[in-house]
Design an enzyme around this catalytic site. Sequence first.
Site, mmCIF file in Angstrom:
data_model
loop_
_atom_site.group_PDB
_atom_site.id
_atom_site.type_symbol
_atom_site.label_atom_id
_atom_site.label_comp_id
_atom_site.label_asym_id
_atom_site.label_seq_id
_atom_site.Cartn_x
_atom_site.Cartn_y
_atom_site.Cartn_z
ATOM 1 N N HIS A 163 0.824 -1.220 0.000
ATOM 2 C CA HIS A 163 0.000 0.000 0.000
ATOM 3 C C HIS A 163 0.860 1.274 0.000
ATOM 4 C CE1 HIS A 163 -3.701 -2.195 0.428
ATOM 5 N NE2 HIS A 163 -3.344 -2.745 1.580
ATOM 6 N N ASP A 199 -2.565 -10.421 -2.692
ATOM 7 C CA ASP A 199 -3.188 -10.024 -1.431
ATOM 8 C C ASP A 199 -4.679 -9.744 -1.672
ATOM 9 O OD1 ASP A 199 -2.145 -8.769 1.429
ATOM 10 O OD2 ASP A 199 -3.938 -7.728 0.683
ATOM 11 N N HIS A 201 -6.282 -7.275 -0.756
ATOM 12 C CA HIS A 201 -6.455 -5.848 -1.040
ATOM 13 C C HIS A 201 -5.586 -5.424 -2.217
ATOM 14 C CE1 HIS A 201 -7.177 -6.495 3.330
ATOM 15 N NE2 HIS A 201 -8.257 -5.789 3.053
ATOM 16 N N ASP A 288 -4.618 -13.009 2.772
ATOM 17 C CA ASP A 288 -5.867 -12.617 3.433
ATOM 18 C C ASP A 288 -7.100 -12.892 2.572
ATOM 19 O OD1 ASP A 288 -4.739 -10.632 1.886
ATOM 20 O OD2 ASP A 288 -4.965 -9.033 3.345
HETATM 21 ZN ZN LIG Z 1 -4.405 -7.272 2.522
#
Ligand SMILES: [Zn+2]
Length: 347
Positions: A163, A199, A201, A288
């Site tokens: 991120h 991931d 996200h 995740d």
């Molecule tokens: Zn994540």
Amino acid sequence: MLTFFNEHHTHYNARFELSNGERVPCSERPERVDLVAAEFTRRGLGRIVTPHGVPLVSLERVHTPRYLHFLRSSWSQWLALDPGNAERDARPGAWPVRGMRHDVEPDSFGGKLGLYAMDNDTPLTAGTWIAAKTGADCAVNAAHALRLGETSSFALTRPPGHHAGADYFGGFCFLNNAALAAQHLLDDGLQRVAILDIDYHHGNGTQSIFYGRKDVLFVSIHADPRSDYPYYLGHADETGDGEGLGCNMNLPLARGASSAHWFAALETACIKISGFAPQALVVSLGVDGFAGDPRSHFGLASSDFLRIGERLAWLGLPAVFVFEGGSSVPELGINVVNVLEGFETAA
Ligand SMILES: [Zn+2]
């Protein structure tokens, strides 16, 4: 698989995160790495070594000097405001939104914090810099291991990185480990590197860093940003810019996506990667998407992670795996090491 482990990761241990306005224990906590290390060792998958420290100039290949200076000095700036801040983590309270200036760094610490933060839930702590820097050391060393002849390597580190952009932090990420690994491979002689982010996200920071570049292909399979963090990037129509047009592929999936949906996206990703003809692969290894992860709305089972590793091995590329997200559920280590073992056994 040669693995680089950052023992200083424990220095990043934020006091709390916010959930529905309540203070709750921070989900990005040291035991995440311990769970993976224990499983990796239990299966005897390879050596775990300590990385060499890389020079700051290596980090400047991905991050801006003013951002790195801020990260390095942020805790002392925070303490200079009030010695009592030693007992508190730093969080921003204001941000430069649309139409405001990003080019002028405020003198105020609070102003700087908002300038460089993308959210309010990634606390700066006393150990942020040492943990993030030694984590980046792991990623760059893991990349270099490929150049020394390893066919695969693993950066077992936290806080995660995908991120973090060139000049901002968020989502518990401060330095973009996957981007640093890819950039090191290029700086060390490769012409084209692919990054696959699995991931749950979207890897907004990694996408942003390489969005205008044609030497790095970024492909991400993630939850649709309409429903999940980071909300403002990760849509399918983001395909790159300028000479990087066509070098970015987002494969967002709706909440409730099954294993079959997820593996169909992986197949699309692998075809895109093969077409790019990279000389190495960097995998942002977040697990995740596991059905048992409290953040997940996907249906991946532990056994699916073995299959992911096998499919990636069939690409026939040397690969650097960089640990990203995954809550500290009991299966965390199993899921991560399944990907690594699947890759090793099928390679
Ligand atoms: Zn994540």
